[in-house]
Design a protein around this motif. Sequence first.
Motif, PDB file in Angstrom:
ATOM      1  N   VAL A   1       8.565  -6.160 -18.245  1.00 26.35           N
ATOM      2  CA  VAL A   1       9.142  -7.499 -18.138  1.00 26.35           C
ATOM      3  C   VAL A   1       7.996  -8.476 -17.948  1.00 26.35           C
ATOM      4  N   LYS A   2       8.008  -9.558 -18.714  1.00 29.88           N
ATOM      5  CA  LYS A   2       6.988 -10.595 -18.594  1.00 29.88           C
ATOM      6  C   LYS A   2       7.685 -11.949 -18.552  1.00 29.88           C
ATOM      7  N   LEU A   3       7.847 -12.452 -17.338  1.00 32.42           N
ATOM      8  CA  LEU A   3       8.431 -13.762 -17.095  1.00 32.42           C
ATOM      9  C   LEU A   3       7.435 -14.585 -16.285  1.00 32.42           C
ATOM     10  N   PRO A   4       7.588 -15.912 -16.240  1.00 37.09           N
ATOM     11  CA  PRO A   4       6.640 -16.723 -15.461  1.00 37.09           C
ATOM     12  C   PRO A   4       6.521 -16.311 -14.003  1.00 37.09           C
ATOM     13  N   ASN A   5       7.629 -15.862 -13.397  1.00 40.73           N
ATOM     14  CA  ASN A   5       7.604 -15.515 -11.973  1.00 40.73           C
ATOM     15  C   ASN A   5       7.841 -14.028 -11.703  1.00 40.73           C
ATOM     16  N   LEU A   6       7.883 -13.204 -12.754  1.00 39.33           N
ATOM     17  CA  LEU A   6       8.125 -11.769 -12.573  1.00 39.33           C
ATOM     18  C   LEU A   6       7.447 -10.988 -13.693  1.00 39.33           C
ATOM     19  N   ARG A   7       6.627 -10.012 -13.288  1.00 41.61           N
ATOM     20  CA  ARG A   7       6.014  -9.101 -14.249  1.00 41.61           C
ATOM     21  C   ARG A   7       6.216  -7.673 -13.752  1.00 41.61           C
ATOM     22  N   VAL A   8       6.677  -6.805 -14.637  1.00 40.92           N
ATOM     23  CA  VAL A   8       6.934  -5.408 -14.303  1.00 40.92           C
ATOM     24  C   VAL A   8       6.339  -4.536 -15.399  1.00 40.92           C
ATOM     25  N   HIS A   9       5.607  -3.486 -14.998  1.00 37.34           N
ATOM     26  CA  HIS A   9       5.083  -2.549 -15.991  1.00 37.34           C
ATOM     27  C   HIS A   9       4.920  -1.166 -15.353  1.00 37.34           C
ATOM     28  N   PRO A  10       5.031  -0.093 -16.160  1.00 41.89           N
ATOM     29  CA  PRO A  10       4.931   1.270 -15.611  1.00 41.89           C
ATOM     30  C   PRO A  10       3.496   1.625 -15.252  1.00 41.89           C
ATOM     31  N   VAL A  11       3.348   2.419 -14.173  1.00 46.79           N
ATOM     32  CA  VAL A  11       2.008   2.828 -13.727  1.00 46.79           C
ATOM     33  C   VAL A  11       1.927   4.328 -13.426  1.00 46.79           C
ATOM     34  N   GLY A  12       3.017   5.070 -13.550  1.00 47.14           N
ATOM     35  CA  GLY A  12       2.964   6.503 -13.266  1.00 47.14           C
ATOM     36  C   GLY A  12       4.341   7.133 -13.288  1.00 47.14           C
ATOM     37  N   THR A  13       4.385   8.431 -13.047  1.00 44.35           N
ATOM     38  CA  THR A  13       5.655   9.152 -12.980  1.00 44.35           C
ATOM     39  C   THR A  13       5.659  10.066 -11.760  1.00 44.35           C
ATOM     40  N   THR A  14       6.844  10.311 -11.231  1.00 45.52           N
ATOM     41  CA  THR A  14       6.983  11.170 -10.066  1.00 45.52           C
ATOM     42  C   THR A  14       8.316  11.905 -10.148  1.00 45.52           C
ATOM     43  N   ASP A  15       8.587  12.763  -9.152  1.00 44.46           N
ATOM     44  CA  ASP A  15       9.773  13.605  -9.222  1.00 44.46           C
ATOM     45  C   ASP A  15      10.894  13.179  -8.284  1.00 44.46           C
ATOM     46  N   ARG A  16      10.741  12.010  -7.622  1.00 45.43           N
ATOM     47  CA  ARG A  16      11.787  11.537  -6.717  1.00 45.43           C
ATOM     48  C   ARG A  16      11.659  10.023  -6.544  1.00 45.43           C
ATOM     49  N   PRO A  17      12.737   9.355  -6.164  1.00 44.01           N
ATOM     50  CA  PRO A  17      12.645   7.914  -5.938  1.00 44.01           C
ATOM     51  C   PRO A  17      11.704   7.606  -4.772  1.00 44.01           C
ATOM     52  N   ILE A  18      10.968   6.510  -4.852  1.00 46.09           N
ATOM     53  CA  ILE A  18      10.112   6.124  -3.733  1.00 46.09           C
ATOM     54  C   ILE A  18      10.978   5.612  -2.579  1.00 46.09           C
ATOM     55  N   THR A  19      10.461   5.758  -1.361  1.00 46.15           N
ATOM     56  CA  THR A  19      11.155   5.285  -0.166  1.00 46.15           C
ATOM     57  C   THR A  19      10.139   4.594   0.749  1.00 46.15           C
TER      58      THR A  19
ATOM     59  N   LEU B   1       0.865  -1.179   0.000  1.00 44.08           N
ATOM     60  CA  LEU B   1       0.000   0.000   0.000  1.00 44.08           C
ATOM     61  C   LEU B   1       0.903   1.230   0.000  1.00 44.08           C
ATOM     62  N   LEU B   2       1.033   1.859  -1.138  1.00 43.20           N
ATOM     63  CA  LEU B   2       1.996   2.938  -1.278  1.00 43.20           C
ATOM     64  C   LEU B   2       1.412   4.055  -2.131  1.00 43.20           C
ATOM     65  N   GLN B   3       1.649   5.279  -1.711  1.00 46.67           N
ATOM     66  CA  GLN B   3       1.203   6.442  -2.468  1.00 46.67           C
ATOM     67  C   GLN B   3       2.403   7.299  -2.830  1.00 46.67           C
ATOM     68  N   TRP B   4       2.372   7.854  -4.023  1.00 49.64           N
ATOM     69  CA  TRP B   4       3.434   8.739  -4.459  1.00 49.64           C
ATOM     70  C   TRP B   4       2.810   9.957  -5.133  1.00 49.64           C
ATOM     71  N   PRO B   5       3.490  11.087  -5.119  1.00 51.32           N
ATOM     72  CA  PRO B   5       2.957  12.267  -5.811  1.00 51.32           C
ATOM     73  C   PRO B   5       3.093  12.093  -7.323  1.00 51.32           C
ATOM     74  N   GLU B   6       1.962  12.012  -8.002  1.00 50.64           N
ATOM     75  CA  GLU B   6       1.995  11.864  -9.454  1.00 50.64           C
ATOM     76  C   GLU B   6       2.456  13.174 -10.084  1.00 50.64           C
ATOM     77  N   VAL B   7       3.561  13.108 -10.828  1.00 52.64           N
ATOM     78  CA  VAL B   7       4.139  14.297 -11.464  1.00 52.64           C
ATOM     79  C   VAL B   7       4.271  14.004 -12.963  1.00 52.64           C
ATOM     80  N   PRO B   8       3.369  14.527 -13.793  1.00 54.91           N
ATOM     81  CA  PRO B   8       3.473  14.294 -15.237  1.00 54.91           C
ATOM     82  C   PRO B   8       4.836  14.736 -15.765  1.00 54.91           C
ATOM     83  N   GLY B   9       5.476  13.856 -16.492  1.00 63.66           N
ATOM     84  CA  GLY B   9       6.791  14.172 -17.027  1.00 63.66           C
ATOM     85  C   GLY B   9       7.916  14.020 -16.034  1.00 63.66           C
ATOM     86  N   GLY B  10       7.619  13.508 -14.822  1.00 63.18           N
ATOM     87  CA  GLY B  10       8.670  13.318 -13.818  1.00 63.18           C
ATOM     88  C   GLY B  10       9.737  12.350 -14.299  1.00 63.18           C
TER      89      GLY B  10
END
Length: 416
Positions: free
Chosen positions: A81-99, A15-24
């Motif tokens: 990335v689409k592997l049997p045990n790993l899937r990764v896809h983009p869902v947004g942009t922000t202006d700093r790394p998540i922590t 459960l994580l929230q980040w500031p959505e920054v278009p073009g971040g």
Amino acid sequence: MRLKTIPEDFCVRELLQWPEVPGGHYIVHQLHKEKLSTPEALALLVREARVDRGAIAYAGLKDRQAVTDQFVTIERQAVEVKLPNLRVHPVGTTDRPITSRQSAGNAFEIVIRDLTPPRAAALRRGMPSLLKTGFPNYFDDQRFGCLRHGQGFPMRSVLLGDFERALQQFIAEPSPVAISGDVKLKKTLQLRWGDWETCARIARGPAYEPIFGHLLANPDDFRGALEHVPLRQRVIHAFAFQSLLWNRAVSRLLRGGVNSAQRLRLATIAGDLLAWKYLAPEREEKLVAMRTPLFGPEGDGGSEPFRRAMHEELRAAGIGRDDFARNAVPGMIWKEEPRDVLGKPTDVADVRIEPDEIHRGKVKASLRFSLPRGAYATMMIKRLFAPSWFAPEDRQDDDEDGGRGRDERSRDEDDA
């Protein structure tokens, strides 16, 4: 009682929230993995998507023996990335790394198997008291892999000034449960300890060469050799001992505030801890208001009752405040960090009891709930099955495997 019989029995959603920054410049990705630790998943991501590991940030570690969803940011790069045990896809942009500070916790869907019907009914009956007054926010066995693998606590050896013993615990204590070739190497290092030329010849690779290279040049400088132990290992082992003392201080604190008739026993790899069935409202208020931080020598120790309990545990471990400065090793330095003593689940669904299709004649219980960041779902489940503090210690009921699946060998560090 069996947890994690199959990966699908333990599902975790961050459960994580980040500031959505278009073009971040930081692209937020959802990472779905199965039977992979977070570091293993990131290594696959780096390889498959040709991403620089230094460009990836994440909020928390997730269990290998589970199906998990979490978020990562990748600087200036969107990948799939689409592997049997790993899937990764983009869902947004922000202006700093998540922590980790952006994490609100985790949502869980858990199946507990191999239960007798009476045991499952007791689980259902125990849920209302847990929802009403919560459970102690202890660190669970995942934090103490050093005990499961027979190393003990190198951090304690460091604080006592026994740097040689700490180094032995890191690199020359064979695990009683591991099944890798590393066990044979560690046994050999035990036998050849002090013969640094032989150790350097048989222990090759980036994890060992800097250590024995240092000892060849400085045969008695074990503190200096510790600085060549991989930083991640040093940090994990420092946190392990810090967490142990926090658990014990909380359990000591609770002795004075939990009525004997309400005391429950939580069994952990690091010893039994005290919990409660019900708390008086005024006691719950005090615990919620109390400051109970992880110990750091530069901090104030939190509220007075907890500070006294922690100082008792430090004394019992033979450690004084001066030991932290006198025996400091980079990466093994504690800082005071806040941690709540009481945890409560939210978004709790009704417990569902059904026949267990894997264990004939038994039933399974399905749970759905959320916990705040840093709380252990496995500890909450231990609380649901906890016996009275005064019950005979050798009584195991049907929990003969300590709540683990039969094929479980090891766990990565994980706060979920």
